[in-house]
Design an enzyme around this catalytic site. Structure first.
Site, mmCIF file in Angstrom:
data_model
loop_
_atom_site.group_PDB
_atom_site.id
_atom_site.type_symbol
_atom_site.label_atom_id
_atom_site.label_comp_id
_atom_site.label_asym_id
_atom_site.label_seq_id
_atom_site.Cartn_x
_atom_site.Cartn_y
_atom_site.Cartn_z
ATOM 1 N N CYS A 66 0.812 -1.214 0.000
ATOM 2 C CA CYS A 66 0.000 0.000 0.000
ATOM 3 C C CYS A 66 0.846 1.264 0.000
ATOM 4 O O CYS A 66 0.336 2.352 -0.169
ATOM 5 C CB CYS A 66 -0.933 -0.008 1.216
ATOM 6 S SG CYS A 66 -0.041 0.029 2.784
ATOM 7 N N HIS A 103 -0.855 11.348 15.821
ATOM 8 C CA HIS A 103 -1.499 10.606 14.733
ATOM 9 C C HIS A 103 -0.458 9.717 14.068
ATOM 10 O O HIS A 103 0.605 10.178 13.664
ATOM 11 C CB HIS A 103 -2.085 11.579 13.709
ATOM 12 C CG HIS A 103 -2.593 10.902 12.471
ATOM 13 N ND1 HIS A 103 -3.788 10.215 12.453
ATOM 14 C CD2 HIS A 103 -2.064 10.780 11.236
ATOM 15 C CE1 HIS A 103 -3.964 9.705 11.229
ATOM 16 N NE2 HIS A 103 -2.928 10.035 10.472
ATOM 17 N N HIS A 106 -3.801 4.540 10.138
ATOM 18 C CA HIS A 106 -5.141 3.966 10.252
ATOM 19 C C HIS A 106 -5.081 2.457 10.409
ATOM 20 O O HIS A 106 -4.095 1.820 10.041
ATOM 21 C CB HIS A 106 -5.992 4.338 9.037
ATOM 22 C CG HIS A 106 -6.379 5.781 9.024
ATOM 23 N ND1 HIS A 106 -5.619 6.740 8.394
ATOM 24 C CD2 HIS A 106 -7.417 6.439 9.608
ATOM 25 C CE1 HIS A 106 -6.199 7.921 8.579
ATOM 26 N NE2 HIS A 106 -7.288 7.771 9.308
ATOM 27 N N ASP A 110 -7.933 -6.049 7.100
ATOM 28 C CA ASP A 110 -7.606 -6.952 5.989
ATOM 29 C C ASP A 110 -6.147 -7.409 6.082
ATOM 30 O O ASP A 110 -5.489 -7.647 5.086
ATOM 31 C CB ASP A 110 -7.864 -6.257 4.651
ATOM 32 C CG ASP A 110 -7.082 -4.948 4.529
ATOM 33 O OD1 ASP A 110 -6.284 -4.635 5.434
ATOM 34 O OD2 ASP A 110 -7.268 -4.245 3.530
ATOM 35 N N ARG A 118 -4.426 -4.741 9.953
ATOM 36 C CA ARG A 118 -3.365 -4.041 9.234
ATOM 37 C C ARG A 118 -3.264 -2.610 9.778
ATOM 38 O O ARG A 118 -4.151 -1.808 9.584
ATOM 39 C CB ARG A 118 -3.659 -4.012 7.730
ATOM 40 C CG ARG A 118 -2.713 -3.119 6.936
ATOM 41 C CD ARG A 118 -2.848 -3.366 5.441
ATOM 42 N NE ARG A 118 -4.181 -3.056 4.949
ATOM 43 C CZ ARG A 118 -4.501 -1.885 4.344
ATOM 44 N NH1 ARG A 118 -3.605 -0.936 4.177
ATOM 45 N NH2 ARG A 118 -5.735 -1.684 3.913
ATOM 46 N N CYS A 120 -1.690 0.618 9.246
ATOM 47 C CA CYS A 120 -1.081 1.301 8.116
ATOM 48 C C CYS A 120 -0.530 2.627 8.657
ATOM 49 O O CYS A 120 -1.289 3.536 8.974
ATOM 50 C CB CYS A 120 -2.167 1.527 7.071
ATOM 51 S SG CYS A 120 -1.605 2.276 5.575
#
Ligand code: ZN
Length: 134
Positions: A66, A103, A106, A110, A118, A120
């Site tokens: 990704c 932050h 996310h 999956d 996951r 990310c």
């Protein structure tokens, strides 16, 4: 367990690079495939760039294709906290540092076994501690 780290905005601004400040304190996102940790395969621990809180171990990192470093599990349950993120017309779970609310990225459902999760995560939100080869 641990006390939250709360600092005024300008202290974070002084401490962090411009990009790290934008991503961690303003909920930004680095461009995919640009992060310095995306291709990193070394053994060690990924920590919060803001406060040094240990977040993810290298052996839970996987290539999700990704463009951002992806992990299937945090170091411990209290390493990260979650918040519903309804921005951009999507329903996502935001992942934040459990200590300073930076932050990080996310959470998606999956990912690979054993968790199916996951995480990310933006490279720029992370600092890497390489495992001592000894
Ligand atoms: Zn932190």
């Amino acid at each position: 367990m641990s006390d939250k780290i709360i600092k005024p905005e300008d202290e974070w601004k002084n401490q962090l690079s411009e990009e790290a400040y934008y991503v961690t304190r303003k909920k930004g996102t680095e461009r995919p495939f640009t992060g310095k940790y995306y291709y990193l395969d070394d053994e060690g621990i990924y920590k919060c760039i803001c406060c040094g809180n240990p977040l993810f171990r290298s052996d839970t990192k996987f290539d999700a294709g990704c463009g951002w470093p992806s992990f299937y599990e945090p170091v411990s349950e209290s390493s990260v906290v979650y918040e519903d993120d309804l921005s951009f017309g999507m329903e996502r779970k935001e992942v934040k540092c459990g200590k300073c609310d930076a932050h990080l990225g996310h959470l998606f459902e999956d990912g690979p076994a054993p968790t199916g999760l996951r995480f990310c995560i933006n490279s720029v939100s992370l600092d890497f501690d390489i495992k001592n080869p000894d």
